[in-house]
Design a protein around this motif. Structure first.
Motif, PDB file in Angstrom:
ATOM      1  N   PRO A  77       0.828  -1.213   0.000  1.00 38.48           N
ATOM      2  CA  PRO A  77       0.000   0.000   0.000  1.00 38.48           C
ATOM      3  C   PRO A  77       0.856   1.253   0.000  1.00 38.48           C
ATOM      4  N   GLN A  78       0.217   2.393  -0.232  1.00 32.13           N
ATOM      5  CA  GLN A  78       0.955   3.661  -0.276  1.00 32.13           C
ATOM      6  C   GLN A  78       1.746   3.898   1.003  1.00 32.13           C
ATOM      7  N   ARG A  79       1.146   3.589   2.138  1.00 29.19           N
ATOM      8  CA  ARG A  79       1.819   3.823   3.422  1.00 29.19           C
ATOM      9  C   ARG A  79       2.691   2.637   3.840  1.00 29.19           C
ATOM     10  N   LEU A  80       2.834   1.662   2.955  1.00 32.35           N
ATOM     11  CA  LEU A  80       3.716   0.502   3.102  1.00 32.35           C
ATOM     12  C   LEU A  80       3.237  -0.545   4.104  1.00 32.35           C
ATOM     13  N   GLY A  81       2.565  -0.135   5.167  1.00 29.05           N
ATOM     14  CA  GLY A  81       2.052  -1.098   6.129  1.00 29.05           C
ATOM     15  C   GLY A  81       3.131  -1.743   6.983  1.00 29.05           C
ATOM     16  N   LEU A  82       4.256  -1.074   7.138  1.00 23.30           N
ATOM     17  CA  LEU A  82       5.338  -1.610   7.969  1.00 23.30           C
ATOM     18  C   LEU A  82       5.108  -1.258   9.441  1.00 23.30           C
ATOM     19  N   VAL A  83       5.683  -2.077  10.324  1.00 25.42           N
ATOM     20  CA  VAL A  83       5.601  -1.811  11.760  1.00 25.42           C
ATOM     21  C   VAL A  83       6.830  -0.983  12.128  1.00 25.42           C
ATOM     22  N   ASN A  84       6.638   0.314  12.300  1.00 27.24           N
ATOM     23  CA  ASN A  84       7.758   1.250  12.399  1.00 27.24           C
ATOM     24  C   ASN A  84       8.665   1.023  13.598  1.00 27.24           C
ATOM     25  N   HIS A  85       8.119   0.533  14.707  1.00 25.93           N
ATOM     26  CA  HIS A  85       8.950   0.365  15.897  1.00 25.93           C
ATOM     27  C   HIS A  85       9.646  -0.995  15.936  1.00 25.93           C
ATOM     28  N   LYS A  86       9.406  -1.830  14.914  1.00 24.19           N
ATOM     29  CA  LYS A  86      10.071  -3.126  14.824  1.00 24.19           C
ATOM     30  C   LYS A  86      11.198  -3.057  13.785  1.00 24.19           C
ATOM     31  N   ASN A  87      12.075  -4.068  13.812  1.00 26.40           N
ATOM     32  CA  ASN A  87      13.221  -4.022  12.902  1.00 26.40           C
ATOM     33  C   ASN A  87      12.897  -4.636  11.540  1.00 26.40           C
ATOM     34  N   VAL A  88      13.861  -4.550  10.643  1.00 25.86           N
ATOM     35  CA  VAL A  88      13.697  -5.042   9.274  1.00 25.86           C
ATOM     36  C   VAL A  88      13.362  -6.531   9.259  1.00 25.86           C
ATOM     37  N   GLN A 143      12.890   1.765   3.231  1.00 27.62           N
ATOM     38  CA  GLN A 143      11.590   1.265   3.657  1.00 27.62           C
ATOM     39  C   GLN A 143      10.850   0.603   2.492  1.00 27.62           C
ATOM     40  N   GLN A 144      10.967   1.180   1.304  1.00 28.88           N
ATOM     41  CA  GLN A 144      10.366   0.554   0.121  1.00 28.88           C
ATOM     42  C   GLN A 144      10.976  -0.821  -0.120  1.00 28.88           C
ATOM     43  N   ARG A 145      12.285  -0.945   0.077  1.00 27.22           N
ATOM     44  CA  ARG A 145      12.956  -2.223  -0.107  1.00 27.22           C
ATOM     45  C   ARG A 145      12.440  -3.264   0.894  1.00 27.22           C
ATOM     46  N   VAL A 146      12.199  -2.821   2.129  1.00 26.68           N
ATOM     47  CA  VAL A 146      11.658  -3.743   3.130  1.00 26.68           C
ATOM     48  C   VAL A 146      10.275  -4.233   2.708  1.00 26.68           C
ATOM     49  N   ALA A 147       9.452  -3.308   2.218  1.00 21.68           N
ATOM     50  CA  ALA A 147       8.108  -3.685   1.776  1.00 21.68           C
ATOM     51  C   ALA A 147       8.162  -4.684   0.617  1.00 21.68           C
ATOM     52  N   ILE A 148       9.107  -4.489  -0.296  1.00 21.38           N
ATOM     53  CA  ILE A 148       9.268  -5.423  -1.412  1.00 21.38           C
ATOM     54  C   ILE A 148       9.751  -6.778  -0.906  1.00 21.38           C
ATOM     55  N   ALA A 149      10.717  -6.769   0.018  1.00 19.67           N
ATOM     56  CA  ALA A 149      11.216  -8.028   0.580  1.00 19.67           C
ATOM     57  C   ALA A 149      10.102  -8.776   1.308  1.00 19.67           C
ATOM     58  N   ARG A 150       9.259  -8.053   2.024  1.00 20.76           N
ATOM     59  CA  ARG A 150       8.129  -8.679   2.725  1.00 20.76           C
ATOM     60  C   ARG A 150       7.187  -9.366   1.732  1.00 20.76           C
ATOM     61  N   SER A 151       6.983  -8.735   0.583  1.00 19.35           N
ATOM     62  CA  SER A 151       6.141  -9.352  -0.440  1.00 19.35           C
ATOM     63  C   SER A 151       6.849 -10.520  -1.121  1.00 19.35           C
ATOM     64  N   ALA A 161       1.481  -2.869  -6.319  1.00 20.28           N
ATOM     65  CA  ALA A 161       2.281  -1.827  -5.662  1.00 20.28           C
ATOM     66  C   ALA A 161       1.637  -0.468  -5.904  1.00 20.28           C
ATOM     67  N   ASP A 162       1.267   0.204  -4.822  1.00 19.01           N
ATOM     68  CA  ASP A 162       0.541   1.468  -4.917  1.00 19.01           C
ATOM     69  C   ASP A 162       1.478   2.639  -4.630  1.00 19.01           C
ATOM     70  N   GLU A 163       1.859   3.344  -5.695  1.00 24.77           N
ATOM     71  CA  GLU A 163       2.704   4.544  -5.571  1.00 24.77           C
ATOM     72  C   GLU A 163       3.997   4.276  -4.798  1.00 24.77           C
ATOM     73  N   CYS A 164       4.604   3.127  -5.031  1.00 27.29           N
ATOM     74  CA  CYS A 164       5.811   2.789  -4.258  1.00 27.29           C
ATOM     75  C   CYS A 164       7.034   3.583  -4.704  1.00 27.29           C
ATOM     76  N   LEU A 165       6.895   4.372  -5.775  1.00 30.09           N
ATOM     77  CA  LEU A 165       8.009   5.199  -6.238  1.00 30.09           C
ATOM     78  C   LEU A 165       7.772   6.675  -5.932  1.00 30.09           C
ATOM     79  N   GLY A 166       6.636   6.970  -5.326  1.00 36.44           N
ATOM     80  CA  GLY A 166       6.129   8.330  -5.217  1.00 36.44           C
ATOM     81  C   GLY A 166       7.077   9.382  -4.693  1.00 36.44           C
ATOM     82  N   GLU A 167       7.669   9.175  -3.531  1.00 34.66           N
ATOM     83  CA  GLU A 167       8.456  10.246  -2.890  1.00 34.66           C
ATOM     84  C   GLU A 167       9.954   9.972  -2.928  1.00 34.66           C
ATOM     85  N   LEU A 168      10.376   9.137  -3.846  1.00 36.39           N
ATOM     86  CA  LEU A 168      11.790   8.776  -3.917  1.00 36.39           C
ATOM     87  C   LEU A 168      12.534   9.663  -4.903  1.00 36.39           C
ATOM     88  N   ASP A 169      13.818   9.900  -4.626  1.00 35.72           N
ATOM     89  CA  ASP A 169      14.631  10.612  -5.606  1.00 35.72           C
ATOM     90  C   ASP A 169      14.864   9.708  -6.811  1.00 35.72           C
TER      91      ASP A 169
END
Length: 221
Positions: A77-88, A143-151, A161-169
Motif C-alpha cells: 500500500p501507499q503507506r507501506l504497512g510496515l511496523v515502524n517500531h520493529k526491525n527489518v 523502507q520501500q525495499r523492506v516492503a518489497i522483501a516482505r512481499s 504496488a501502490d505509488e511505491c516510487l512516489g516520494e523517492l529521488d
C-alpha cells in the motif's frame, strides 16, 4: 504455449456504492512476468482498483478472477504497512508467516525454512546490514525495499504496488524499478504498479493503463 492470465477482470465496476462507482467497465488481463502501470490523477480510483484486486474490497459488479490462495497476492500500500517500531527482520518475517502452518502464524514463530527465506529476501534487496535496524531509522528508499522483501518472501504470483516510487529521488526510484523488473523477469511475478509519473511508467512497464473519468484504458507507451 501461451501462459494463462494470472488476473482476469471482465466488465467490472469498482468503488463503494453501486449507484456511484469510481470505475466502470474495467477489463484487464495480466500474464505471468508482465508489468502493468496504472496512471491518472489523484483520488480517481487507482488505489481502490488495487484494493479490489487484492480482495480487500468486493467488486460492485462484473467478473474478477485473481489468485485466492493465502500469500499468492503481494500488496504494497501507499503507506507501506510496515511496523515502524520493529526491525527489518521482523517486518519481512511477517510476510513469511503467510506460508507458515497455523500454529506458527498464531504465535508469530516461523520455522527455519521461512527464516531462511526471509534472510534471502532481505539480502536480495540489499539490506543485510540493516536487518536489526528499526524501520523508523530507515530512509524512504530503504523502507520501500523492506516492503518489497516482505512481499517477495510470500512467493506471490501477483504483486500490487501502490505509488511505491512516489516520494523517492530519481536514483533510488531507479533501484526500486530494477528490483521490480527482476521479480517479473526472474520469478515470473505478474505486477501492477500505480505511478503518478506517466513518463517513468512508460520506461519500465510492458503496458500502461490510464484512469480518466470513470474509465480505464490502455495508452501507447
Amino acid at each position: 504455449m501461451m501462459a494463462e492470465p494470472i488476473l482476469r477482470i471482465q466488465e467490472v465496476s469498482i468503488g463503494f456504492e453501486k449507484e456511484d462507482p469510481l470505475l466502470v467497465d474495467v477489463n484487464i488481463e495480466l500474464k505471468p512476468g508482465e508489468i502493468i502501470g496504472v496512471i491518472g490523477r489523484s483520488g480517481i480510483g487507482k488505489s481502490t482498483l488495487l484494493r479490489t484486486i487484492a480482495g480487500l474490497l468486493p467488486p460492485l459488479s462484473g467478473q474478477l478472477d485473481a489468485p485466492t490462495a493465502i500469500g499468492e497476492i503481494g500488496y504494497i500500500p501507499q503507506r507501506l504497512g510496515l511496523v515502524n517500531h520493529k526491525n527489518v527482520g521482523y517486518n519481512v518475517m511477517m510476510g513469511a508467516l503467510t506460508r507458515a502452518p497455523l500454529w506458527q502464524t498464531l504465535f508469530s514463530l516461523p520455522g527455519p525454512e521461512l527464516r531462511q527465506s526471509a534472510r534471502a529476501a532481505i539480502e536480495a534487496v540489499g539490506l543485510s546490514d540493516k536487518v536489526l535496524d528499526s524501520i523508523s531509522l530507515l530512509s524512504g528508499g530503504q523502507q520501500q525495499r523492506v516492503a518489497i522483501a516482505r512481499s517477495m518472501v510470500q512467493n506471490p504470483t501477483l504483486l500490487l504496488a501502490d505509488e511505491c516510487l512516489g516520494e523517492l529521488d530519481s536514483e533510488t526510484a531507479k533501484e526500486i524499478i530494477e528490483l521490480i523488473q527482476k521479480l517479473a523477469k526472474e520469478d515470473n511475478v505478474a505486477i501492477i504498479i500505480v505511478d503518478h509519473n506517466p513518463v517513468r511508467a512508460a520506461t519500465f512497464c510492458d503496458r500502461v493503463l490510464q484512469v480518466k473519468g470513470n474509465r480505464i484504458k490502455e495508452v501507447d507507451v
